[in-house]
Design an enzyme around this catalytic site. Sequence first.
Site, PDB file in Angstrom:
ATOM      1  N   TYR A 107       0.811  -1.208   0.000  1.00  0.00           N
ATOM      2  CA  TYR A 107       0.000   0.000   0.000  1.00  0.00           C
ATOM      3  C   TYR A 107       0.851   1.266   0.000  1.00  0.00           C
ATOM      4  CZ  TYR A 107      -4.041  -2.952   1.185  1.00  0.00           C
ATOM      5  OH  TYR A 107      -5.034  -3.901   1.183  1.00  0.00           O
ATOM      6  N   ASP A 126     -11.122  -7.785   7.917  1.00  0.00           N
ATOM      7  CA  ASP A 126     -12.492  -7.614   7.425  1.00  0.00           C
ATOM      8  C   ASP A 126     -13.239  -8.942   7.437  1.00  0.00           C
ATOM      9  OD1 ASP A 126     -12.206  -4.939   7.085  1.00  0.00           O
ATOM     10  OD2 ASP A 126     -12.134  -4.952   4.912  1.00  0.00           O
ATOM     11  N   LYS A 142       3.263 -15.409   3.538  1.00  0.00           N
ATOM     12  CA  LYS A 142       3.301 -16.225   2.320  1.00  0.00           C
ATOM     13  C   LYS A 142       4.768 -16.523   2.015  1.00  0.00           C
ATOM     14  CE  LYS A 142       0.889 -18.231  -0.971  1.00  0.00           C
ATOM     15  NZ  LYS A 142       0.081 -19.435  -0.646  1.00  0.00           N
ATOM     16  N   ASP A 201      -3.395 -17.962   2.735  1.00  0.00           N
ATOM     17  CA  ASP A 201      -4.549 -18.628   2.133  1.00  0.00           C
ATOM     18  C   ASP A 201      -5.158 -19.636   3.106  1.00  0.00           C
ATOM     19  OD1 ASP A 201      -2.159 -19.979   1.868  1.00  0.00           O
ATOM     20  OD2 ASP A 201      -2.490 -20.610  -0.201  1.00  0.00           O
ATOM     21  N   ASP A 255      -5.386  -6.292   6.204  1.00  0.00           N
ATOM     22  CA  ASP A 255      -6.563  -5.592   5.720  1.00  0.00           C
ATOM     23  C   ASP A 255      -7.655  -6.600   5.362  1.00  0.00           C
ATOM     24  OD1 ASP A 255      -8.343  -3.755   4.695  1.00  0.00           O
ATOM     25  OD2 ASP A 255      -7.151  -3.243   2.945  1.00  0.00           O
TER      26      ASP A 255
END
Length: 358
Positions: A140, A253, A193, A225, A249
């Site tokens: 980001y 959520d 990851k 994942d 992020d």
Amino acid sequence: MKIAVLKGDGIGPEVIDESLKILEKIANKYKFDYEIKEGLIGGAAIDSTGVPLPKETIEICKESDAVLLGAVGGPKWDKLPGKLRPESGLLGIRKALDVYANLRPAILFKELKSSSNLKEEVLKDGLDLLIVRELIGGAYFGEKGRETINSNGKDIIRAYDIIDYKSNEIERILKMGFESARKRNKKLTLVDKANVLESSKLWREIAMNMASDYNDIELNFMYVDNAAMQLINNPNQFDVIVTENMFGDILSDEASMLTGSLGNLPSASLGDNKAALYEPIHGSAPDIAGLDIANPIGTIMSLAMMLKYSFNLDDASNDIKSAVSKVLEKGYRTSDIMKNGNIKVSTKEMGNYIASEI
């Protein structure tokens, strides 16, 4: 203790007032003194000063030990330029306080398990996990852009967003993760990851090096994942999750939707400076502002986080959480979490009931 209070817009003042009611009751019980200074932010600040984040508000917050924030925004200010919209005040105060760690609990009180989308047997004991998300790094904030590349006489557009982390940035957020786990059930899961990303490999290496300083914390690792699947399959296996910006992020959520209502959820944004920011994750909900029907639990639980993380008052924090649970056990509900057989109450009544359990 010095506390800055930014009530904000919409339902912000209503839910903040209920949390201050709880603060007064808990301070009397645990014999601590506090001082409140109010500041303007968002639409309220625009209406009064012409800007969403006045310098006076920044100074009040920097001189405080913690900041309690309602919510900002509303259609009244939607047509203003981006830098003058209420939301820029929220981003501005985060930047001004240099808060780099976002702590977002996913709390489902066992009394509300029927409100979750998951089967009740999965959540028979409720849910209480914490996601510690790095807030100002990664893809980001890394280098990004576009360029045109000519290949065999054909123009091809290349777009890129670089995941960029320095070791000191990783160390400070991992420290936040370890310290948070130490205040809870002493279990930390690093979500990464590392089988694909070099940045994730560095996160994992640093976590393993730091683990020797936290021998009381159980550290494990999980690919992002798999973590997304496990949050649905068996969320209670987690205590504290620490992860980079983009993964945090998405996962925070996802986790928030396990709890049935955004109105119940608090958050904290922390940094190295003394002032941390505490706020519910819901918006200003201007359509119900002034109707005395908003759910104040998220803001009250943000107060509980403040007592725990800024002032090390763990017993007082747990007392608030227990009070909320007792009120819910008695069947009292605001309209957003109302089910058949419950007792519908107003914003003020919910605050009063919780205060009475302190």
